[in-house]
Design a protein around this motif. Structure first.
Motif, PDB file in Angstrom:
ATOM      1  N   LYS A  16      -6.372  -3.520 -10.241  1.00  0.00           N
ATOM      2  CA  LYS A  16      -5.909  -2.128 -10.137  1.00  0.00           C
ATOM      3  C   LYS A  16      -4.999  -1.877  -8.932  1.00  0.00           C
ATOM      4  O   LYS A  16      -3.916  -1.294  -9.059  1.00  0.00           O
ATOM      5  CB  LYS A  16      -7.109  -1.187 -10.090  1.00  0.00           C
ATOM      6  N   ALA A  17      -5.420  -2.346  -7.761  1.00  0.00           N
ATOM      7  CA  ALA A  17      -4.646  -2.059  -6.549  1.00  0.00           C
ATOM      8  C   ALA A  17      -3.231  -2.636  -6.648  1.00  0.00           C
ATOM      9  O   ALA A  17      -2.241  -1.951  -6.357  1.00  0.00           O
ATOM     10  CB  ALA A  17      -5.368  -2.614  -5.323  1.00  0.00           C
ATOM     11  N   GLU A  18      -3.139  -3.886  -7.094  1.00  0.00           N
ATOM     12  CA  GLU A  18      -1.825  -4.550  -7.219  1.00  0.00           C
ATOM     13  C   GLU A  18      -0.933  -3.850  -8.248  1.00  0.00           C
ATOM     14  O   GLU A  18       0.269  -3.667  -8.024  1.00  0.00           O
ATOM     15  CB  GLU A  18      -2.010  -5.983  -7.735  1.00  0.00           C
ATOM     16  N   ILE A  19      -1.537  -3.491  -9.390  1.00  0.00           N
ATOM     17  CA  ILE A  19      -0.765  -2.851 -10.456  1.00  0.00           C
ATOM     18  C   ILE A  19      -0.266  -1.478 -10.015  1.00  0.00           C
ATOM     19  O   ILE A  19       0.915  -1.137 -10.169  1.00  0.00           O
ATOM     20  CB  ILE A  19      -1.631  -2.696 -11.741  1.00  0.00           C
ATOM     21  N   ASP A  20      -1.170  -0.695  -9.441  1.00  0.00           N
ATOM     22  CA  ASP A  20      -0.794   0.667  -9.027  1.00  0.00           C
ATOM     23  C   ASP A  20       0.338   0.621  -8.003  1.00  0.00           C
ATOM     24  O   ASP A  20       1.280   1.411  -8.050  1.00  0.00           O
ATOM     25  CB  ASP A  20      -2.016   1.410  -8.467  1.00  0.00           C
TER      26      ASP A  20
END
Ligand SMILES: *Cc1c(COP(=O)(O)O)cnc(C)c1O
Length: 364
Positions: A16-20
């Protein structure tokens, strides 16, 4: 225990963190089509496969159609395609004005049967599109030998087989060109439609790039008549994040497939992997003579399942004009009556595999 067929939410939560971060940087840049983020993914994916060029497209169907166009395949030409695949493999041939010629498949491997290819080659045959169905490589060395001896092009449909290999060589690097889909549910999936063309042929890559971008390489220099089929920058940003995790996800898919192989009893036919092939299990497809019983049990128990595919391509309504019957493609037809795809995704737990397998094993 209910089990989803695929769980894209579980995968998103793990990154999630990388994608966001990647998505918001695209929005901040306000560069939504093309640009360095798309080039970065194209270069990264080409490097991953060990191929010289990757050209991003709007989806995997377009990428195959654009390759055919760039090869000059069209009216009056024939292209060999397997009798069981997703419809894209055949419709792209019609859509460039050529005619798909269906070829039956190898029973244990589900891929195009090289022994039958020879029999349907005519002077009109211009290309073969082998599909690495379910994640298992088609018999590329034999296919390439036949194609080369007849000077026929080979376009690999790799939509279900990112990272699969044969004799240590990744699929997408055997033929003259290959097409990938990054549809969300594929082994490497975007958050919308996306596709890619790969080839070691620089001239072909250039023509494909022009065809997918209004016939131009630089703005307003329309060298040929093209179309609009580009990869969105947002999808490229997501795909670059996910590419770094691909090998890990493929290993997890193989681990889940291994659990199924040991949990499932011999009341059904399990997937077969030839010794020198690396199967990436986009789908885990079993065969059962009691398929309909299995389907209702899965539905009652909340187990996701699907059939890939319920009707062999030559027998779908769209190809009714060819007047084929089931006996023309006995293997593909038999398979279509018995196959069922079980849930499989990288985040799947052993308990989930056991729950699904227990239901399958209970059908006698
Ligand atoms: C998914 C798929 C395609 C098409 O890809 P899209 O990106 O959905 O256009 C082509 N061939 C096969 C075998 C596929 O599974």
């Amino acid at each position: 225990m209910s089990v989803q067929f695929v769980d894209l939410k579980a995968q998103y939560e793990s990154i999630k963190a990388e994608i966001d971060q990647a998505m918001s940087s695209v929005i901040e840049s306000t560069s939504f089509i093309g640009g360095p983020i798309v080039s970065k993914f194209e270069e990264g994916f080409a490097k991953y496969l060990g191929v010289k060029n990757c050209v991003g497209c709007a989806n995997g169907t377009d990428s195959m159609e654009i390759i055919l166009k760039a090869m000059g395949i069209g009216l009056g030409d024939e292209v060999l395609v397997p009798a069981n695949s997703w419809i894209s493999t055949a419709e792209v041939v019609n859509n460039v004005g050529a005619e798909p010629v269906f070829v039956d498949v190898i029973e244990e491997e589900y891929t195009i049967d090289p022994a039958l290819i020879q029999k349907v080659i005519t002077p009109k045959t211009k290309a073969i599109i082998p599909v690495h169905l379910f994640g298992l490589p088609a018999r590329m060395p034999e296919i390439m030998e036949i194609a080369n001896s007849h000077q026929i092009k080979v376009i690999e449909d790799c939509a279900q087989a990112h990272g699969a290999s044969l004799n240590g060589q990744k699929v997408g690097t055997f033929g003259h060109a290959a097409s990938f889909s990054f549809y969300p549910g594929k082994n490497l999936g975007a958050y919308g439609d996306a596709g890619g063309i790969v080839t070691n042929d620089d001239d072909l890559a250039k023509d494909c790039r022009m065809l997918g971008n209004h016939g131009q390489l630089s703005k307003h220099d329309h060298q040929i008549v093209g179309r609009n089929s580009r990869m969105d920058t947002m999808q490229a940003a997501i795909l670059s994040v996910k590419l770094a995790h691909l090998d890990n996800w493929l290993a997890q898919r193989q681990k889940v497939a291994g659990w199924y192989q040991s949990e499932l009893n011999s009341s059904i036919i399990k997937p077969f992997t030839p010794p020198k092939s690396e199967h990436v299990f986009h789908l885990f497809v079993i065969r059962s003579e009691k398929r309909e019983v299995l389907r209702s049990l899965f539905s009652e128990n909340g187990i996701g399942h699907a059939i890939h595919y319920p009707t062999p391509l030559p027998l779908v309504d769209a190809y009714g004009y060819k007047s084929h019957s089931a006996k023309d493609f006995p293997v593909a037809f038999k398979l279509s009556q018995e196959i069922i795809s079980l849930p499989l995704f990288p985040e799947m737990s052993k308990e989930q595999v056991v729950a699904v397998s227990t239901i399958v094993n209970g059908v006698k």
